[in-house]
Design a protein around this motif. Structure first.
Motif, PDB file in Angstrom:
ATOM      1  N   PHE A 100     -18.651  -7.805 -18.059  1.00 23.78           N
ATOM      2  CA  PHE A 100     -17.555  -8.433 -17.332  1.00 23.78           C
ATOM      3  C   PHE A 100     -16.555  -9.053 -18.307  1.00 23.78           C
ATOM      4  CE2 PHE A 100     -21.281  -9.577 -14.408  1.00 23.78           C
ATOM      5  CZ  PHE A 100     -21.174  -8.409 -13.682  1.00 23.78           C
ATOM      6  N   ASP A 101     -15.297  -9.059 -17.934  1.00 22.73           N
ATOM      7  CA  ASP A 101     -14.276  -9.791 -18.683  1.00 22.73           C
ATOM      8  C   ASP A 101     -14.361 -11.259 -18.269  1.00 22.73           C
ATOM      9  OD1 ASP A 101     -10.779  -9.163 -19.418  1.00 22.73           O
ATOM     10  OD2 ASP A 101     -11.958 -10.986 -19.655  1.00 22.73           O
ATOM     11  N   PRO A 102     -14.707 -12.183 -19.193  1.00 25.06           N
ATOM     12  CA  PRO A 102     -14.892 -13.584 -18.797  1.00 25.06           C
ATOM     13  C   PRO A 102     -13.622 -14.238 -18.257  1.00 25.06           C
ATOM     14  CG  PRO A 102     -14.895 -13.341 -21.202  1.00 25.06           C
ATOM     15  CD  PRO A 102     -14.965 -11.969 -20.630  1.00 25.06           C
ATOM     16  N   ALA A 103     -12.445 -13.669 -18.544  1.00 22.86           N
ATOM     17  CA  ALA A 103     -11.216 -14.262 -18.028  1.00 22.86           C
ATOM     18  C   ALA A 103     -11.120 -14.157 -16.510  1.00 22.86           C
ATOM     19  CB  ALA A 103      -9.996 -13.595 -18.662  1.00 22.86           C
ATOM     20  N   GLY A 104     -11.940 -13.279 -15.894  1.00 25.27           N
ATOM     21  CA  GLY A 104     -11.857 -13.099 -14.451  1.00 25.27           C
ATOM     22  C   GLY A 104     -12.747 -14.022 -13.648  1.00 25.27           C
ATOM     23  N   VAL A 105     -13.475 -14.959 -14.291  1.00 32.57           N
ATOM     24  CA  VAL A 105     -14.400 -15.848 -13.567  1.00 32.57           C
ATOM     25  C   VAL A 105     -13.733 -16.573 -12.388  1.00 32.57           C
ATOM     26  CG1 VAL A 105     -15.799 -17.955 -13.780  1.00 32.57           C
ATOM     27  CG2 VAL A 105     -16.027 -16.128 -15.472  1.00 32.57           C
ATOM     28  N   PRO A 106     -12.478 -17.084 -12.519  1.00 31.83           N
ATOM     29  CA  PRO A 106     -11.882 -17.801 -11.372  1.00 31.83           C
ATOM     30  C   PRO A 106     -11.680 -16.930 -10.139  1.00 31.83           C
ATOM     31  CG  PRO A 106     -10.708 -18.324 -13.409  1.00 31.83           C
ATOM     32  CD  PRO A 106     -11.626 -17.192 -13.714  1.00 31.83           C
ATOM     33  N   ASN A 107     -11.708 -15.585 -10.293  1.00 30.35           N
ATOM     34  CA  ASN A 107     -11.440 -14.696  -9.157  1.00 30.35           C
ATOM     35  C   ASN A 107     -12.705 -14.163  -8.493  1.00 30.35           C
ATOM     36  OD1 ASN A 107      -8.621 -14.831  -9.745  1.00 30.35           O
ATOM     37  ND2 ASN A 107      -8.888 -13.291 -11.332  1.00 30.35           N
ATOM     38  N   VAL A 108     -13.886 -14.589  -8.963  1.00 30.27           N
ATOM     39  CA  VAL A 108     -15.147 -14.050  -8.449  1.00 30.27           C
ATOM     40  C   VAL A 108     -15.477 -14.661  -7.089  1.00 30.27           C
ATOM     41  CG1 VAL A 108     -17.617 -13.748  -8.880  1.00 30.27           C
ATOM     42  CG2 VAL A 108     -16.009 -13.688 -10.791  1.00 30.27           C
ATOM     43  N   GLY A 109     -15.610 -13.821  -6.073  1.00 34.23           N
ATOM     44  CA  GLY A 109     -16.126 -14.271  -4.784  1.00 34.23           C
ATOM     45  C   GLY A 109     -15.147 -14.972  -3.877  1.00 34.23           C
ATOM     46  N   ASN A 110     -13.850 -15.010  -4.229  1.00 33.56           N
ATOM     47  CA  ASN A 110     -12.922 -15.717  -3.341  1.00 33.56           C
ATOM     48  C   ASN A 110     -12.291 -14.805  -2.296  1.00 33.56           C
ATOM     49  OD1 ASN A 110     -10.977 -14.349  -4.802  1.00 33.56           O
ATOM     50  ND2 ASN A 110     -10.359 -16.116  -6.027  1.00 33.56           N
ATOM     51  N   GLY A 111     -12.526 -13.477  -2.385  1.00 34.97           N
ATOM     52  CA  GLY A 111     -12.032 -12.552  -1.377  1.00 34.97           C
ATOM     53  C   GLY A 111     -10.529 -12.442  -1.284  1.00 34.97           C
ATOM     54  N   ALA A 112      -9.816 -12.885  -2.334  1.00 37.93           N
ATOM     55  CA  ALA A 112      -8.350 -12.905  -2.287  1.00 37.93           C
ATOM     56  C   ALA A 112      -7.716 -11.646  -2.871  1.00 37.93           C
ATOM     57  CB  ALA A 112      -7.829 -14.136  -3.029  1.00 37.93           C
ATOM     58  N   GLY A 113      -8.528 -10.683  -3.347  1.00 35.34           N
ATOM     59  CA  GLY A 113      -7.980  -9.446  -3.891  1.00 35.34           C
ATOM     60  C   GLY A 113      -7.223  -9.627  -5.193  1.00 35.34           C
ATOM     61  N   LYS A 114      -7.550 -10.695  -5.957  1.00 33.70           N
ATOM     62  CA  LYS A 114      -6.816 -10.982  -7.190  1.00 33.70           C
ATOM     63  C   LYS A 114      -7.568 -10.593  -8.448  1.00 33.70           C
ATOM     64  CE  LYS A 114      -4.171 -14.834  -5.219  1.00 33.70           C
ATOM     65  NZ  LYS A 114      -3.818 -16.269  -5.331  1.00 33.70           N
ATOM     66  N   GLN A 115      -8.827 -10.149  -8.305  1.00 33.14           N
ATOM     67  CA  GLN A 115      -9.593  -9.826  -9.506  1.00 33.14           C
ATOM     68  C   GLN A 115      -9.069  -8.537 -10.127  1.00 33.14           C
ATOM     69  OE1 GLN A 115     -11.003 -10.915 -12.022  1.00 33.14           O
ATOM     70  NE2 GLN A 115     -13.092 -11.390 -11.360  1.00 33.14           N
ATOM     71  N   PHE A 116      -8.886  -8.566 -11.465  1.00 27.96           N
ATOM     72  CA  PHE A 116      -8.378  -7.395 -12.171  1.00 27.96           C
ATOM     73  C   PHE A 116      -9.531  -6.473 -12.560  1.00 27.96           C
ATOM     74  CE2 PHE A 116     -10.006  -9.311 -15.947  1.00 27.96           C
ATOM     75  CZ  PHE A 116      -9.718 -10.657 -15.836  1.00 27.96           C
TER      76      PHE A 116
END
Length: 273
Positions: A206-222
């Motif tokens: 995993f790219d650690p920069a994406g941690v804030p986007n995990v599991g929020n269901g907002a479709g923002k994870q790259f």
């Protein structure tokens, strides 16, 4: 040696006079490649004909090497400046012009939506699934994300297919074979707070920069960031075995097991929450 000096002087004189004729400014680092017909001139350098340019396109009005997809941008008037071959230096044989690019790469103009990234020109129309988001496409088969969005044909993340003037996945150029648009991501309600990222048990890291986007269901994870379901990913594809956002065309590469991953914490009583 005398012939080389004559060619250099002619190229320098042409550089000074042609610069005032219009189009973008020449890159002065390209002066040694002007008029030698060896196809070594880079994009942005001056050319006397297409034979100078590595891209095969010498654009008017002043003669500048250009990418084929950008031949009419920034004041340029299209490929074909100077004819098919550069004038030969005294005592040297004339160089033949390189062959024109294949028809599939002759991309239609942008008629709406965001501008194309010119770096993607080599991936237009080859159907290899290598075009990145922001590059031009003739059908979904070109795009790593599996989504070629209208109105002009630009590779897009599935979750962003109607943003910035785009009209949704499914664009097919008149000269390209039809390709089905990827299925929409499965419905999933956003949890109240982001879930803590779990361990990677297979596939790429995993790219650690994406941690804030995990599991929020907002479709923002790259692509490359962890996901708990497809609702997290801008591409609409959460690939197993560990849950990582992926382009649809790359969902089984690098150890991934395909789209459709849903974390166990999201499954209750046989339905995805």
């Amino acid at each position: 040696m005398k012939s080389f000096a004559v060619v250099s002087l002619l190229a320098l004189a042409s550089y000074v006079s042609a610069q005032a004729n219009g189009g973008p400014p020449f890159d002065p680092a390209g002066v040694p490649n002007v008029g030698n017909g060896q196809g070594k001139q880079f994009i942005g350098g001056q050319c006397l004909s297409a034979a100078d340019c590595g891209s095969g396109c010498c654009a008017g009005p002043s003669g500048i090497c250009s990418g084929v997809g950008a031949q009419t941008q920034a004041g340029k008037t299209g490929c074909g400046f100077g004819g098919g071959a550069a004038p030969a230096a005294p005592g040297a044989p004339a160089a033949a012009a390189p062959p024109p690019p294949p028809p599939a790469a002759a991309a239609p103009p942008n008629v709406g939506g965001p501008p194309f990234d010119p770096a993607g020109v080599p991936n237009v129309g080859n159907g290899a699934g290598r075009q990145f988001i922001g590059g031009q496409c003739l059908s979904a088969a070109d795009c790593g994300s599996g989504c070629c969005a209208g109105p002009s044909g630009i590779c897009s993340g599935v979750g962003a297919q109607t943003q910035a003037g785009k009209t949704g996945c499914g664009f097919v150029s008149g000269g390209a074979p039809a390709a089905a648009a990827p299925p929409p991501p499965p419905p999933a309600a956003a949890p109240a707070a982001p879930k803590a990222a779990g361990p990677n048990v297979g596939g790429p890291p995993f790219d650690p920069a994406g941690v804030p986007n995990v599991g929020n269901g907002a479709g923002k994870q790259f692509i490359g960031g962890q996901c708990l379901s497809a609702a997290d990913c801008g591409s609409g594809c959460c690939a197993g075995p560990s849950g990582i956002c992926s382009g649809v065309g790359a969902q089984t590469q690098a150890g991934k097991t395909g789209c459709g991953f849903v974390a166990k914490r999201f499954v209750r009583r046989g339905r995805v929450l």
